[in-house]
Structures are given as C-alpha cells and as structure tokens.
Design a protein around this motif. Structure first.
Motif, PDB file in Angstrom:
ATOM      1  N   THR A  87       4.893   7.624   0.244  1.00  0.00           N
ATOM      2  CA  THR A  87       5.934   8.852  -0.377  1.00  0.00           C
ATOM      3  C   THR A  87       5.618   9.193  -2.152  1.00  0.00           C
ATOM      4  O   THR A  87       4.873   8.604  -2.580  1.00  0.00           O
ATOM      5  N   TYR A  88       5.878  10.700  -2.183  1.00  0.00           N
ATOM      6  CA  TYR A  88       5.466  10.855  -3.602  1.00  0.00           C
ATOM      7  C   TYR A  88       6.618  10.061  -4.725  1.00  0.00           C
ATOM      8  O   TYR A  88       5.767  10.166  -5.686  1.00  0.00           O
ATOM      9  N   ILE A  89       8.006  10.887  -5.078  1.00  0.00           N
ATOM     10  CA  ILE A  89       8.989  10.033  -5.339  1.00  0.00           C
ATOM     11  C   ILE A  89       9.593   9.167  -4.727  1.00  0.00           C
ATOM     12  O   ILE A  89      10.092   9.279  -3.465  1.00  0.00           O
ATOM     13  N   TRP A  90      10.255   7.872  -5.144  1.00  0.00           N
ATOM     14  CA  TRP A  90      10.482   7.034  -4.453  1.00  0.00           C
ATOM     15  C   TRP A  90      12.043   6.742  -5.692  1.00  0.00           C
ATOM     16  O   TRP A  90      11.363   5.842  -6.531  1.00  0.00           O
ATOM     17  N   LYS A  91      12.920   7.200  -5.274  1.00  0.00           N
ATOM     18  CA  LYS A  91      14.018   6.233  -6.860  1.00  0.00           C
ATOM     19  C   LYS A  91      14.598   5.457  -6.592  1.00  0.00           C
ATOM     20  O   LYS A  91      14.719   4.990  -5.405  1.00  0.00           O
ATOM     21  N   GLY A  92      15.182   4.325  -7.437  1.00  0.00           N
ATOM     22  CA  GLY A  92      15.245   3.610  -7.409  1.00  0.00           C
ATOM     23  C   GLY A  92      16.662   3.492  -7.950  1.00  0.00           C
ATOM     24  O   GLY A  92      17.495   2.764  -8.033  1.00  0.00           O
ATOM     25  N   ASP A  93      17.517   4.327  -6.525  1.00  0.00           N
ATOM     26  CA  ASP A  93      18.828   4.565  -6.425  1.00  0.00           C
ATOM     27  C   ASP A  93      19.372   3.989  -5.306  1.00  0.00           C
ATOM     28  O   ASP A  93      18.802   3.117  -4.753  1.00  0.00           O
ATOM     29  N   GLU A  94      20.762   4.608  -4.921  1.00  0.00           N
ATOM     30  CA  GLU A  94      20.853   3.988  -3.399  1.00  0.00           C
ATOM     31  C   GLU A  94      20.587   3.787  -2.209  1.00  0.00           C
ATOM     32  O   GLU A  94      20.013   3.524  -1.905  1.00  0.00           O
ATOM     33  N   VAL A  95      20.065   5.618  -2.100  1.00  0.00           N
ATOM     34  CA  VAL A  95      18.405   6.146  -1.013  1.00  0.00           C
ATOM     35  C   VAL A  95      17.774   5.051  -0.920  1.00  0.00           C
ATOM     36  O   VAL A  95      16.597   4.655  -0.256  1.00  0.00           O
ATOM     37  N   GLY A  96      17.332   5.167  -2.427  1.00  0.00           N
ATOM     38  CA  GLY A  96      15.923   4.669  -2.013  1.00  0.00           C
ATOM     39  C   GLY A  96      15.427   2.406  -2.023  1.00  0.00           C
ATOM     40  O   GLY A  96      15.104   2.307  -1.614  1.00  0.00           O
ATOM     41  N   GLU A  97      16.949   1.947  -2.911  1.00  0.00           N
ATOM     42  CA  GLU A  97      16.727   0.828  -2.383  1.00  0.00           C
ATOM     43  C   GLU A  97      17.255   0.430  -0.766  1.00  0.00           C
ATOM     44  O   GLU A  97      16.994  -0.216   0.065  1.00  0.00           O
ATOM     45  N   ARG A  98      17.444   1.308  -0.089  1.00  0.00           N
ATOM     46  CA  ARG A  98      18.176   1.527   2.479  1.00  0.00           C
ATOM     47  C   ARG A  98      16.851   1.308   2.156  1.00  0.00           C
ATOM     48  O   ARG A  98      16.907   0.878   3.105  1.00  0.00           O
ATOM     49  N   PHE A  99      16.130   2.248   1.647  1.00  0.00           N
ATOM     50  CA  PHE A  99      14.431   2.319   2.281  1.00  0.00           C
ATOM     51  C   PHE A  99      13.896   1.193   1.835  1.00  0.00           C
ATOM     52  O   PHE A  99      13.471   0.352   3.185  1.00  0.00           O
ATOM     53  N   GLU A 112       4.173  -5.261  10.592  1.00  0.00           N
ATOM     54  CA  GLU A 112       3.140  -4.881   9.632  1.00  0.00           C
ATOM     55  C   GLU A 112       3.724  -3.778   9.042  1.00  0.00           C
ATOM     56  O   GLU A 112       4.114  -2.553   9.726  1.00  0.00           O
ATOM     57  N   VAL A 113       3.697  -3.625   7.892  1.00  0.00           N
ATOM     58  CA  VAL A 113       4.413  -2.797   6.382  1.00  0.00           C
ATOM     59  C   VAL A 113       3.293  -2.392   5.170  1.00  0.00           C
ATOM     60  O   VAL A 113       3.116  -3.312   5.349  1.00  0.00           O
ATOM     61  N   TYR A 114       3.248  -1.247   5.549  1.00  0.00           N
ATOM     62  CA  TYR A 114       2.511  -0.774   4.774  1.00  0.00           C
ATOM     63  C   TYR A 114       3.122   0.376   3.642  1.00  0.00           C
ATOM     64  O   TYR A 114       3.666   1.122   4.760  1.00  0.00           O
ATOM     65  N   CYS A 115       3.227   0.630   2.789  1.00  0.00           N
ATOM     66  CA  CYS A 115       3.519   1.528   1.616  1.00  0.00           C
ATOM     67  C   CYS A 115       3.098   2.163   0.201  1.00  0.00           C
ATOM     68  O   CYS A 115       2.066   1.142  -0.245  1.00  0.00           O
ATOM     69  N   ILE A 116       2.721   3.347   0.640  1.00  0.00           N
ATOM     70  CA  ILE A 116       2.244   3.872  -0.540  1.00  0.00           C
ATOM     71  C   ILE A 116       2.950   4.654  -1.734  1.00  0.00           C
ATOM     72  O   ILE A 116       4.070   5.490  -0.967  1.00  0.00           O
ATOM     73  N   TYR A 117       2.787   4.435  -2.501  1.00  0.00           N
ATOM     74  CA  TYR A 117       3.677   5.513  -3.134  1.00  0.00           C
ATOM     75  C   TYR A 117       2.690   6.162  -4.525  1.00  0.00           C
ATOM     76  O   TYR A 117       1.892   5.702  -5.010  1.00  0.00           O
ATOM     77  N   ASP A 118       3.255   7.015  -5.200  1.00  0.00           N
ATOM     78  CA  ASP A 118       2.930   7.594  -6.689  1.00  0.00           C
ATOM     79  C   ASP A 118       2.586   6.958  -7.467  1.00  0.00           C
ATOM     80  O   ASP A 118       4.004   7.499  -8.321  1.00  0.00           O
ATOM     81  N   GLY A 119       1.684   6.314  -8.517  1.00  0.00           N
ATOM     82  CA  GLY A 119       2.420   5.615  -9.994  1.00  0.00           C
ATOM     83  C   GLY A 119       2.669   7.442 -10.298  1.00  0.00           C
ATOM     84  O   GLY A 119       3.742   6.609 -11.765  1.00  0.00           O
ATOM     85  N   PHE A 120       2.198   7.908 -11.169  1.00  0.00           N
ATOM     86  CA  PHE A 120       2.733   9.090 -12.235  1.00  0.00           C
ATOM     87  C   PHE A 120       4.305   9.316 -11.630  1.00  0.00           C
ATOM     88  O   PHE A 120       4.374   9.813 -12.786  1.00  0.00           O
ATOM     89  N   ALA A 121       4.061   9.860 -10.355  1.00  0.00           N
ATOM     90  CA  ALA A 121       5.928  10.345 -10.109  1.00  0.00           C
ATOM     91  C   ALA A 121       6.560   9.337 -10.331  1.00  0.00           C
ATOM     92  O   ALA A 121       8.175  10.084 -10.394  1.00  0.00           O
TER      93      ALA A 121
END
Length: 414
Positions: A87-99, A112-121
């Motif tokens: 994902t580009y943006i991953w908010k640390g809110d209720e929905v983000g916590e659920r994911f 096996e779980v792989y995650c990618i997120y954008d540091g700047f966003a």
C-alpha cells in the motif's frame, strides 16, 4: 551593463519567480487546510460490489471502502499459505490497526506474510504502528532511495501501488489506500480478481520486492520466489510503471485506447494534469464525434493540483469534451471505460508523477460485461456531479485566471 551583470540580473529574476510560485502554492495549501478543518464530507451515491466472469476468473468492482475492506480482511483471515500486501498510505487508525492485526495473526498461524509500504507517504504515521514482529516480512520503501546516485532520476519514484494477493487464489488492486476516512468518506474504485490474473498480480508484487529488497544498512530481505507458471489470459492484462527500469506503459495504454475510440471515452481521475499530447488525443477524439467525459473532484485534497489541472479546461471544453466535477466528497478513483469494451482500474492518475515517475499498476480489461459495470458506476457518479460549461469557464473572474497563470509552470513537477 556588462554581460556578467545581465546574467546576474536574469538569474536573480528567474529565482525570484520560481520562489514566488512555490510560496504561492504553499500559501494556497495552508489556506485550504485551514478552511477544511472540522468539515466532514457528505454522503454520496455508490454502487454495490458487482462481479463479472472473464475467462476462467471473475472481477468484482468496489466503489465503497467499507465493502472492500471487509472482503480484503476476510481474504487475509482465510489465508492458508501466503499473503502479499502492498500500500501507499497505511494510516495508524482503527482500519489500519485491523489490517495490521489480521496480517500478524496470519503470520502467527504459519502463513507467509509480506508487506510493502511507502516511507514518504507514511512519514506522519507513528513508527510504533509501523513496527512488526519478525514473523512478518516488511519492506519499507525508503523516503530517499537514490543513495549517492542523486543524479539518477530512475530512483526517485514513489511506490504508489495498492495490491493484495492471497494464496494465489484472489487478488485486489485499485485506488484505495488503508485508513478509516477512506472506508466511508472517499469515493474510490478497486477490483477483486480471481483466476489466471492473480498470478500476474503476484508477479508484480514479487518483482517490486526483489528489485528493492536490498538494504544499505542491515540485513537485506530474502528474495520472493515465484513457484507457479502464468496462464495467459488475453482479456486481462496488467500495465506496470517501473521507474528503476525506465518502463512506463500505462501512458501508452491510455493513448492507444483513446486513439482507437469510436463511441465514448469516460474517465474518472482524482488528479488530472496531463501532458499536451494526452490533451490533444482527447480533443481529437471529441472532434471526431466520440463522447468524451472527464469526471474529476470539484475540490480535491490537493488544491494546487486542482488549480494546475484547470489550466487545460479551456482547450478541452472548446473541443467538446465534457467536464464533470464530483461534489461533497473526494473522488480518488483512477478508472476509464471506452466503447463498451475496454476498461481499466488502477493506481495511476493522469499526471506526470503517475505516468512518468512512480511505481504504478493498472489492470486493463477487454470485456463488454466489465465495461457495462464501469459505465454504470460512471453514471452513478455523474448523478452527483456538477458539469462545467464553456460559458461558466470563460466567465471566471480575474483572480482565478491569475492563479492558473502563476501555477502553470509547476505542471512538469506534478
């Protein structure tokens, strides 16, 4: 006046003009941010998830974030072997916590779980939220990835993609980031894919992981290996922009489809800052009798992008292109449908950053049933839009024309 003196004056003048443009843009953004404080978007019409069969698989289209998130989380909860999440943006809110909780739970039961997120966003997201147990393999695409090769423009693209692949059985891709506001307050579009197309989505994730997994400091991530062969599905194709390899097929995909159009071109975009060739293609289509409609936000979350986008409206309106402005909420979708047969849903906006700068992915579908779904979605959005007429555009006041003129040179940056 000497030549050296002339050059000095010219240089200082140019620097002053550029500085004024940037300061003006910053001032607009600050004023807009102040005006938005405490304001909530109003409800907007949506269509329920709709599925169509394409070859040996299905495509399900989502226009409401809560519906999408429920199905994405259900897929993660049901994972048996592997989850690939980007994902580009991953908010640390209720929905983000659920994911986050769902991904950690999957890893703890042996998936096996792989995650990618954008540091700047996600600079404003708490580092504590973006901390994961060792069981989850995480790639944070760095804020600055050029290293000592600061001259290498291929290394400045952001990871703007949004992908989820579970067990090579189901995949999701589209415009939705992860966050509570996106669940109910933004109008976006995503698709769920089953069948052969899922493997291509997995390959897109794996290619990005393997291209960017090496770290300059600390241990590099292990490569993600592909263990299955792709089955060719000619009606579903993925166009991927990969700036590191200087590959940008999404723009060409759009131009080829627009130039083939004979009946209608209906496009929805959050940010519309095309180059002149793209504008000319739309104008030419309209002049040959094609019904060209652009659905854009009345007010997006980036006011500078709105002002710069308006610089193209005069040309488009004069050539017969219809411009529809979605009201009361932010429309963030990146979709198009042409001639009742060709459609695309993805992450790329029509601007320089998306078409010639960022990592992006769009799914291209050649299927009449899928086009019917996207046309229905477009008409639903159109019912919540205000059309900009040529007369209204030409009657705009002087301060609007001045703002467009001042910000026009910033187009190549966006």
């Amino acid at each position: 006046m000497t030549a050296a003196r002339v050059l000095t004056v010219v240089r200082r003048t140019l620097l002053s003009v550029v500085a004024f443009q940037f300061l003006f843009a910053i001032a607009l953004s600050l004023v807009d941010s102040y005006r938005r404080r405490g304001k909530k978007p109003k409800p907007f019409p949506v269509t329920p998830p709709q599925s169509v069969e394409v070859g040996d698989g299905t495509l399900t289209t989502y226009t409401f974030g809560q519906d999408l998130y429920d199905d994405m989380l259900a897929a993660i909860d049901g994972a048996r072997k592997q989850v690939l999440f980007e994902t580009y943006i991953w908010k640390g809110d209720e929905v983000g916590e659920r994911f986050k909780a769902a991904l950690i739970d999957a890893a703890e039961r042996g998936v096996e779980v792989y995650c990618i997120y954008d540091g700047f966003a996600n600079l404003v997201v708490s580092p504590r939220f973006l901390s994961f147990p060792a069981s989850v393999k995480v790639l944070r695409y760095p804020v600055y990835s050029a290293g000592l090769k600061f001259w290498d423009l291929r290394r400045y693209g952001r990871d703007h993609r949004k992908i989820l692949v579970v067990d090579e059985e189901v995949g999701f891709v589209g415009g939705y980031n992860i966050g509570t506001a996106y669940a109910t307050e933004w109008r976006d579009t995503h698709v769920r894919i089953t069948g052969p197309g899922v493997w291509d989505l997995k390959r897109a994730f794996a290619d990005f992981w393997n291209l960017n997994r090496r770290k300059r400091i600390g241990r590099s991530e292990r490569p993600l290996l592909l263990e299955t062969a792709s089955v060719w599905e000619p009606r579903i194709r993925f166009a991927r922009n990969v700036p590191r390899l200087w590959v940008f097929p999404i723009r060409s995909m759009y131009l080829d489809a627009i130039n083939r159009a004979t009946r209608n071109i209906w496009m929805t975009h959050a940010y519309f800052i095309p180059d002149q060739d793209f504008v000319d293609a739309l104008k030419d289509a309209s002049r040959r009798g094609v019904d060209v409609r652009l659905l854009l936000p009345l007010k997006s979350n980036h006011i500078v992008a709105d002002w710069i986008s308006r610089g193209y409206f005069g040309q488009l309106l004069h050539s017969g292109v219809r411009i529809l402005r979605f009201r009361d909420a932010m429309v963030h979708a990146k979709t198009s449908t042409i001639d009742g047969n060709w459609s695309t849903v993805g992450t790329a906006n029509v601007d320089r950053l998306s078409l010639q700068g960022n990592y992006e992915i769009n799914v291209e579908v050649i299927d009449e049933a899928m086009a019917v779904v996207l046309e229905e979605i477009f008409l639903t959005d159109e019912s919540n839009s205000l059309e900009l007429t040529l007369g209204e555009w030409e009657a705009r006041d002087l301060h609007r024309k001045f703002t467009e003129f001042v910000l026009a040179p910033l187009r190549p940056l966006l």
